[in-house]
Scaffold this motif. Structure first.
Motif, short mmCIF file in Angstrom:
data_model
loop_
_atom_site.label_atom_id
_atom_site.label_comp_id
_atom_site.label_asym_id
_atom_site.label_seq_id
_atom_site.Cartn_x
_atom_site.Cartn_y
_atom_site.Cartn_z
N GLN A 19 0.94 -1.15 -0.03
CA GLN A 19 -0.09 -0.10 -0.09
C GLN A 19 1.00 1.31 -0.05
O GLN A 19 0.21 2.24 -0.60
CB GLN A 19 -0.98 0.02 1.25
N GLU A 21 3.76 1.49 -1.44
CA GLU A 21 4.47 1.55 -2.78
C GLU A 21 3.44 2.27 -3.67
O GLU A 21 3.59 3.13 -4.58
CB GLU A 21 4.82 0.32 -3.21
N ALA A 22 2.01 1.75 -3.45
CA ALA A 22 0.92 1.80 -4.44
C ALA A 22 0.59 3.36 -4.12
O ALA A 22 0.22 4.05 -5.19
CB ALA A 22 -0.18 0.96 -4.22
#
Length: 122
Positions: A19, A21-22
């Protein structure tokens, strides 16, 4: 004050989640904002650590080694030079960089060499 932002890849960070990184903002927006307003003045990506060369002089001889000098769990993936009036502002700029979400930013104040004798910080 000038700061060097070392942009770090931290693949073994146990706190890093998919999450994080996203949720990283796109680099283009950070570049447009901070290079556009003059806060950032220089920067680029770096080739991977395996392309690095270490250079030392010992006993009057130049010693060259392949790869990074020291083993590290983090790799420097790039850098930016920013200008900020204080550390809090520099931290804000660094926290908005995508790699603050997907890696880490090491923020270091520049320490002028004072080669011209004008009384740089010490």
């Amino acid at each position: 004050m000038r700061y060097l932002m070392l942009v770090l890849s931290t693949p073994q960070d146990p706190d890093l989640t998919p999450q994080d990184e996203a949720g990283a903002p796109p680099i283009e927006g950070w570049v447009d904002r901070y290079y556009g307003d003059g806060t950032a003045s220089a920067g680029d990506r770096l080739r991977p650590p395996e392309d690095a060369v270490g250079v030392r002089v010992r006993g009057g001889k130049v010693l060259v080694t392949d790869g990074p000098f020291a083993e590290s769990k983090e790799a420097i993936g790039g850098f930016d030079v920013i200008e900020a009036p204080d550390l809090d502002t520099a931290i804000t700029v660094a926290s908005e960089h995508p790699m603050a979400h997907a890696g880490a930013i090491e923020l270091r104040p520049v320490w002028p060499l004072d080669l011209d004798g004008q009384g740089g910080e010490g």
